[in-house]
Design a protein around this motif. Structure first.
Motif, mmCIF file in Angstrom:
data_model
loop_
_atom_site.group_PDB
_atom_site.id
_atom_site.type_symbol
_atom_site.label_atom_id
_atom_site.label_comp_id
_atom_site.label_asym_id
_atom_site.label_seq_id
_atom_site.Cartn_x
_atom_site.Cartn_y
_atom_site.Cartn_z
ATOM 1 N N PRO A 94 75.343 24.158 -0.445
ATOM 2 C CA PRO A 94 76.563 24.318 0.361
ATOM 3 C C PRO A 94 76.718 25.701 0.959
ATOM 4 C CG PRO A 94 77.055 23.140 -1.671
ATOM 5 C CD PRO A 94 75.637 23.613 -1.796
ATOM 6 N N GLU A 95 76.349 26.746 0.190
ATOM 7 C CA GLU A 95 76.580 28.104 0.682
ATOM 8 C C GLU A 95 75.664 28.484 1.842
ATOM 9 O OE1 GLU A 95 74.032 28.531 -3.118
ATOM 10 O OE2 GLU A 95 75.745 27.337 -2.425
ATOM 11 N N LYS A 96 74.546 27.782 2.005
ATOM 12 C CA LYS A 96 73.629 28.080 3.109
ATOM 13 C C LYS A 96 74.074 27.447 4.426
ATOM 14 C CE LYS A 96 70.509 30.502 0.834
ATOM 15 N NZ LYS A 96 70.128 31.892 1.162
ATOM 16 N N GLY A 97 74.973 26.455 4.349
ATOM 17 C CA GLY A 97 75.618 25.949 5.557
ATOM 18 C C GLY A 97 74.765 25.082 6.463
ATOM 19 N N LEU A 98 73.853 24.278 5.889
ATOM 20 C CA LEU A 98 73.029 23.427 6.740
ATOM 21 C C LEU A 98 73.877 22.431 7.523
ATOM 22 C CD1 LEU A 98 70.421 22.305 7.860
ATOM 23 C CD2 LEU A 98 70.054 21.083 5.691
ATOM 24 N N ASP A 99 74.923 21.888 6.910
ATOM 25 C CA ASP A 99 75.789 20.949 7.633
ATOM 26 C C ASP A 99 76.438 21.619 8.843
ATOM 27 O OD1 ASP A 99 77.217 22.455 5.593
ATOM 28 O OD2 ASP A 99 78.977 21.243 6.065
ATOM 29 N N ILE A 100 76.793 22.896 8.688
ATOM 30 C CA ILE A 100 77.378 23.633 9.810
ATOM 31 C C ILE A 100 76.337 23.833 10.906
ATOM 32 C CG2 ILE A 100 78.503 25.795 10.501
ATOM 33 C CD1 ILE A 100 79.462 26.084 7.612
ATOM 34 N N ALA A 101 75.122 24.191 10.503
ATOM 35 C CA ALA A 101 74.051 24.395 11.485
ATOM 36 C C ALA A 101 73.803 23.129 12.293
ATOM 37 C CB ALA A 101 72.771 24.835 10.773
ATOM 38 N N ILE A 102 73.825 21.964 11.624
ATOM 39 C CA ILE A 102 73.606 20.704 12.338
ATOM 40 C C ILE A 102 74.712 20.463 13.355
ATOM 41 C CG2 ILE A 102 73.514 18.195 12.060
ATOM 42 C CD1 ILE A 102 72.156 18.703 9.330
ATOM 43 N N ARG A 103 75.944 20.711 12.948
ATOM 44 C CA ARG A 103 77.058 20.504 13.887
ATOM 45 C C ARG A 103 76.979 21.473 15.062
ATOM 46 N NH1 ARG A 103 79.993 19.903 9.012
ATOM 47 N NH2 ARG A 103 80.875 22.006 9.216
ATOM 48 N N ILE A 104 76.620 22.727 14.792
ATOM 49 C CA ILE A 104 76.501 23.720 15.871
ATOM 50 C C ILE A 104 75.453 23.281 16.878
ATOM 51 C CG2 ILE A 104 75.727 26.072 16.403
ATOM 52 C CD1 ILE A 104 76.998 26.910 13.703
ATOM 53 N N ALA A 105 74.287 22.892 16.387
ATOM 54 C CA ALA A 105 73.202 22.494 17.286
ATOM 55 C C ALA A 105 73.594 21.281 18.118
ATOM 56 C CB ALA A 105 71.940 22.208 16.475
ATOM 57 N N ARG A 106 74.220 20.310 17.493
ATOM 58 C CA ARG A 106 74.605 19.107 18.234
ATOM 59 C C ARG A 106 75.676 19.419 19.275
ATOM 60 N NH1 ARG A 106 74.075 15.048 13.267
ATOM 61 N NH2 ARG A 106 71.923 14.396 13.666
ATOM 62 N N ARG A 107 76.636 20.225 18.909
ATOM 63 C CA ARG A 107 77.690 20.577 19.874
ATOM 64 C C ARG A 107 77.117 21.377 21.036
ATOM 65 N NH1 ARG A 107 82.535 23.422 16.973
ATOM 66 N NH2 ARG A 107 83.263 23.432 19.149
ATOM 67 N N ALA A 108 76.099 22.207 20.759
ATOM 68 C CA ALA A 108 75.487 23.021 21.813
ATOM 69 C C ALA A 108 74.460 22.234 22.616
ATOM 70 C CB ALA A 108 74.842 24.259 21.206
ATOM 71 N N GLY A 109 74.086 21.059 22.130
ATOM 72 C CA GLY A 109 73.110 20.243 22.844
ATOM 73 C C GLY A 109 71.688 20.769 22.756
ATOM 74 N N VAL A 110 71.351 21.430 21.635
ATOM 75 C CA VAL A 110 70.016 22.009 21.445
ATOM 76 C C VAL A 110 69.403 21.416 20.175
ATOM 77 C CG1 VAL A 110 68.693 24.136 21.135
ATOM 78 C CG2 VAL A 110 70.760 24.150 22.559
ATOM 79 N N PRO A 111 68.140 20.994 20.207
ATOM 80 C CA PRO A 111 67.512 20.445 19.002
ATOM 81 C C PRO A 111 67.485 21.469 17.865
ATOM 82 C CG PRO A 111 66.177 19.988 20.939
ATOM 83 C CD PRO A 111 67.234 20.958 21.373
ATOM 84 N N LEU A 112 67.555 20.954 16.634
ATOM 85 C CA LEU A 112 67.495 21.796 15.440
ATOM 86 C C LEU A 112 66.342 21.328 14.564
ATOM 87 C CD1 LEU A 112 68.835 23.971 13.554
ATOM 88 C CD2 LEU A 112 70.062 22.055 12.486
ATOM 89 N N LEU A 113 65.463 22.264 14.207
ATOM 90 C CA LEU A 113 64.411 22.003 13.229
ATOM 91 C C LEU A 113 64.806 22.664 11.913
ATOM 92 C CD1 LEU A 113 61.032 22.413 15.169
ATOM 93 C CD2 LEU A 113 62.396 20.362 14.773
ATOM 94 N N VAL A 114 64.708 21.921 10.829
ATOM 95 C CA VAL A 114 65.148 22.391 9.523
ATOM 96 C C VAL A 114 63.944 22.511 8.605
ATOM 97 C CG1 VAL A 114 66.614 21.913 7.530
ATOM 98 C CG2 VAL A 114 67.384 21.272 9.838
ATOM 99 N N ALA A 115 63.612 23.732 8.220
ATOM 100 C CA ALA A 115 62.565 23.996 7.238
ATOM 101 C C ALA A 115 63.269 24.403 5.953
ATOM 102 C CB ALA A 115 61.625 25.092 7.725
ATOM 103 N N ALA A 116 63.394 23.462 5.041
ATOM 104 C CA ALA A 116 64.235 23.707 3.876
ATOM 105 C C ALA A 116 63.660 23.057 2.641
ATOM 106 C CB ALA A 116 65.650 23.185 4.128
ATOM 107 N N ARG A 117 63.973 23.670 1.507
ATOM 108 C CA ARG A 117 63.594 23.123 0.214
ATOM 109 C C ARG A 117 64.751 22.326 -0.361
ATOM 110 N NH1 ARG A 117 63.659 26.890 -4.849
ATOM 111 N NH2 ARG A 117 65.771 26.062 -4.876
#
Length: 366
Positions: A185-208
């Motif tokens: 939760p503290e890393k904010g991946l859900d926020i990053a997804i919403r930001i990318a979608r609202r901005a209309g830019v693809p998001l690649l997630v490299a995460a463990r």
């Protein structure tokens, strides 16, 4: 000044790690630079580590790589401490990266020891430990990190260095945003997804994903966050989870991104991925939390905000940021040389004072 230095690494990951493992990566970078400068360095780490220093295996294999994996330091502590204490007379300086788990080693008399704290320091249940070792010399990795323990025996704040040779500068921004880190939760991946979608830019997630073998309350929370919050968001368009990356794959991932999204919602002690992105010329879009304002210069190497809307607007401003300046700042501020210079100063200060702790000390500092 030629020193005999012991570097004490956590036993959970190899040094350096194959993929995720910020502390171990920093220990490796510092160790290699100190060896290059002519110091006699001994690295206490897992036996599957790779180093140009003298390696003393505290466990034969990194605990997270065992079958089954292990996340319990306590069951190995006695053996690890015995290996270190049997050799402690060989060193001028002992440098621990074990956080509070290594504090008892300071009881060994007449051996200057400094501890770099790599984690967050605002956990109330740890204050008794910090009080007991109130005179132990400490190094913080950001000014923000040390705020909960402002009166501790701080020797310096030393930002992490990175191996710049592992990151390739790319002057041309790519067409996706990048997220790199743990899924919590503290890393904010859900926020990053919403930001990318609202901005209309693809998001690649490299995460463990959360460790499947760790059943601590924190990891159970992370697992619930992944399953209940993140996974439903991943099913939508414009987001791809590619898993952990390391080495050349991480370099390629970061250098081809338009920007790194770092929407943390916790007091991040440092955030190694930020200078790694800068070394590729990739700017950082982040919240003003923890160490972020110390690492990223707003409007120069990235854009900082307070809320989600700020970073959505920041995506439109990415072309304003100079990728060459990002690389230049990484070289100036986060090189192995800059980090080693600072630690050599700390070692020299300890030796000049011939510091010998009288522990435990229950000082009412915190």
């Amino acid at each position: 000044m030629h020193l005999r230095i012991a570097q004490l690494a956590p036993p959970f990951e190899s040094v350096p790690p194959l993929a995720y493992g910020g502390t171990e990566r920093v220990v490796s970078t510092l160790t290699e630079e100190l060896v290059r400068r002519g110091h006699d360095v001994t690295l206490f780490a897992s036996g599957d580590s790779c180093t140009s220093a003298r390696l003393v295996p505290v466990v034969q294999r990194a605990l997270w790589h065992l079958d089954p994996p292990c996340n319990d330091f306590a069951i190995h502590q006695a053996d690890i401490f015995e290996m270190i204490l049997d050799r402690i007379d060989q060193f001028d300086v002992v440098h621990s990266h074990l956080d509070y788990l290594g504090f008892p080693l300071a009881l060994a008399p007449q051996h200057p020891m400094v501890s770099t704290l790599h984690g967050r320091l605002d956990a109330p249940e740890l204050y008794a430990t910090y009080r007991a070792f109130a005179d132990l010399p400490l190094v913080s990795i950001s000014h923000a990190q040390r705020r909960p323990l402002a009166t501790a025996n701080w020797q310096a704040t030393i930002h992490h260095g990175i191996d710049l040779g592992q990151f390739t500068f790319n002057p041309r921004p790519g067409r996706y945003l990048a997220f790199l880190g743990r899924i919590s939760p503290e890393k904010g991946l859900d926020i990053a997804i919403r930001i990318a979608r609202r901005a209309g830019v693809p998001l690649l997630v490299a995460a463990r994903p959360p460790l499947p073998f760790d059943h601590s309350p924190e990891v159970r929370r992370d697992r619930a966050y992944f399953e209940q919050v993140v996974q439903p968001l991943l099913s939508g368009p414009g987001v791809e989870l590619i898993g952990e990356v390391g080495g050349p794959q991480k370099d390629q991932f970061l250098r081809n991104a338009a920007a790194l999204l770092f929407p943390i919602r916790w007091p991040e002690p440092f955030g190694l991925v930020m200078p790694e992105a800068l070394a590729c010329g990739t700017p950082v879009l982040a919240f003003r939390e923890g160490s972020v304002p110390e690492v990223i210069e707003d409007g120069i190497t990235g854009i900082l905000g307070h809320v989600e809307d700020d970073l959505v607007r920041a995506v439109e401003r990415i072309p304003e940021l100079d990728r060459r300046r990002c690389r230049a700042e990484a070289e100036r501020r986060f090189s192995p040389a800059a980090m080693a210079d600072a630690y050599e100063g700390v070692y020299a200060g300890l030796l000049e004072r011939s510091w010998a702790p009288e522990l435990p000390v229950y000082a009412e500092r915190y």
